[in-house]
Design an enzyme around this catalytic site. Structure first.
Site, PDB file in Angstrom:
ATOM      1  N   ASP A  41      -1.567  -0.454   6.048  1.00 20.79           N
ATOM      2  CA  ASP A  41      -1.817  -0.014   7.469  1.00 20.79           C
ATOM      3  C   ASP A  41      -3.228  -0.079   7.737  1.00 20.79           C
ATOM      4  O   ASP A  41      -3.538   0.501   8.860  1.00 20.79           O
ATOM      5  CB  ASP A  41      -1.452   1.426   7.226  1.00 20.79           C
ATOM      6  CG  ASP A  41      -2.333   2.334   6.413  1.00 20.79           C
ATOM      7  OD1 ASP A  41      -2.755   1.858   5.304  1.00 20.79           O
ATOM      8  OD2 ASP A  41      -2.993   3.296   7.150  1.00 20.79           O
TER       9      ASP A  41
ATOM     10  N   LYS B 170      -9.427  -2.094  -2.963  1.00 17.01           N
ATOM     11  CA  LYS B 170      -9.401  -3.038  -1.918  1.00 17.01           C
ATOM     12  C   LYS B 170     -10.538  -2.608  -0.895  1.00 17.01           C
ATOM     13  O   LYS B 170     -10.922  -1.584  -0.601  1.00 17.01           O
ATOM     14  CB  LYS B 170      -7.899  -2.584  -1.050  1.00 17.01           C
ATOM     15  CG  LYS B 170      -6.660  -2.855  -1.827  1.00 17.01           C
ATOM     16  CD  LYS B 170      -5.380  -2.583  -1.063  1.00 17.01           C
ATOM     17  CE  LYS B 170      -5.319  -1.000  -0.963  1.00 17.01           C
ATOM     18  NZ  LYS B 170      -4.043  -0.605  -0.376  1.00 17.01           N
TER      19      LYS B 170
ATOM     20  N   ASP C 145       0.826  -1.252   0.058  1.00 18.31           N
ATOM     21  CA  ASP C 145      -0.073   0.024   0.008  1.00 18.31           C
ATOM     22  C   ASP C 145       0.741   1.120   0.142  1.00 18.31           C
ATOM     23  O   ASP C 145       2.017   1.073   0.172  1.00 18.31           O
ATOM     24  CB  ASP C 145      -0.921   0.030   1.356  1.00 18.31           C
ATOM     25  CG  ASP C 145      -1.704   1.039   1.263  1.00 18.31           C
ATOM     26  OD1 ASP C 145      -2.330   1.627   0.294  1.00 18.31           O
ATOM     27  OD2 ASP C 145      -2.047   1.579   2.493  1.00 18.31           O
TER      28      ASP C 145
ATOM     29  N   ASP D 233      -0.473   5.050   0.987  1.00 18.27           N
ATOM     30  CA  ASP D 233      -0.738   6.079   2.060  1.00 18.27           C
ATOM     31  C   ASP D 233      -0.803   5.454   3.445  1.00 18.27           C
ATOM     32  O   ASP D 233      -1.583   4.280   3.637  1.00 18.27           O
ATOM     33  CB  ASP D 233      -2.210   6.560   1.753  1.00 18.27           C
ATOM     34  CG  ASP D 233      -2.254   7.458   0.499  1.00 18.27           C
ATOM     35  OD1 ASP D 233      -1.350   8.239   0.383  1.00 18.27           O
ATOM     36  OD2 ASP D 233      -3.197   7.137  -0.518  1.00 18.27           O
TER      37      ASP D 233
END
Length: 309
Positions: free
Chosen positions: A250, A224, A31, A33
């Site tokens: 995250d 996602k 990922d 961000d």
């Protein structure tokens, strides 16, 4: 009461287990961000970590729900944090997934987009005929029906993160979706957008939910944690063995759920939207296989392995 703990911190594994861990995967899906950076702030040594993974033979591919940058902007951003040899096809996001899906399923064009400017640029670069509604004048109840009336038949309405999204555009989208032959494709499912270490703002999922609820048209989700995105990723990158892939993210609800559903190994980093208390409180089946403070922990991990070699 906290659930049982499955996840293990990668730096607390034994030396032998650390070596087994890095030898257990060939591909790293990562990922952006909350992992590589926050939306409006950097995170330390993330580029170095990616370079270390690559130097140790890992293929690193970025899977993000954020289409608010063009490919050229992503190249500049990754280069700016020191990632070496970043290529445009090293990243996939909802706008790219939409291009793939529209073409694979031969969906009629044009399409009506509720996506942001960068997404529309990506769609058009991919050969998609995109229509938008630019609202430049004040809207009243008297003018709304005419302005939002469909001007032509479209094959799909597209929804994604759009900082300039407004009510009039959403109304237009619902009117296109009144045509049952018009498909509804969406990204923008994140609940939270972590902007800086001290600022997290709402995501766009509530806008999507409003459109779905009003039209009674569930969207085909191309971000996602949709497993449809997993099939797209596996096809684009020709993945043969999901168990040899590690997904780093995250978010428990988006990244880890996605990775687990795809059959990947999973690593949660605590540098973004999920605090450790939330991870520990989650049912064991929803927890990642491993966790770390940040992706930069791979620097220490490989240093440990080299010392024990």
């Amino acid at each position: 009461m906290m659930a049982a703990l499955r996840a293990q911190h990668i730096l607390k594994l034994s030396a032998e287990r650390q070596r087994e861990f890095v030898n257990s995967f060939d591909v790293v899906f990562c990922d952006c961000d909350g992992v590589m950076w926050l939306i409006a702030a950097p995170l330390p040594h993330t580029g170095d970590a990616v370079n270390t993974l690559k130097a140790n033979g890992k293929q690193v591919i970025f899977v993000t729900n954020n289409s608010i940058r063009t490919d050229d902007e992503y190249v500049k951003l990754f280069s700016g944090i020191g990632v070496k040899n970043f290529q445009k096809n090293d990243i996939i996001h909802p706008a790219k997934s939409m291009v793939y899906y529209l073409k694979k399923h031969n969906i009629k064009q044009p399409v009506f987009s509720l996506c942001g400017t960068a997404s529309n640029t990506t769609l058009r670069s991919g050969g998609i005929d995109v229509r938008t509604l630019d609202v430049t004048q004040p809207i009243t109840t008297a003018t709304l029906p005419e302005i939002t009336e469909p001007k032509e038949k479209v094959g799909a309405v597209l929804f994604d993160i759009n900082m300039d999204l407004n009510y009039t555009q959403m109304v237009a989208g619902t009117r296109y979706l009144a045509d049952k032959d018009c498909q509804f494709l969406a990204g923008g499912t994140d609940w939270l957008l972590p902007m800086t270490p001290n600022l997290t703002v709402p995501g766009f999922c509530d806008f999507l939910e409003t459109i779905q609820r009003f039209t009674k048209r569930p969207a085909t989700i191309l971000s996602k944690p949709s497993l449809l995105l997993g099939e797209i990723v596996k096809d684009i990158y020709q993945l043969k063995d999901p168990k040899r892939c590690l997904f780093v993210g995250d978010s428990l609800t988006h990244d880890i759920r996605f990775g687990l559903g795809c059959g990947f190994q999973t690593l949660l980093v605590l540098s973004g939207s999920t605090p450790i208390e939330e991870m520990l409180a989650a049912p064991v089946e929803d927890q990642p296989h491993y966790y770390a403070d940040g992706i930069s922990d791979f620097l220490k991990l490989y240093e440990n392995i080299c010392k024990k070699a």
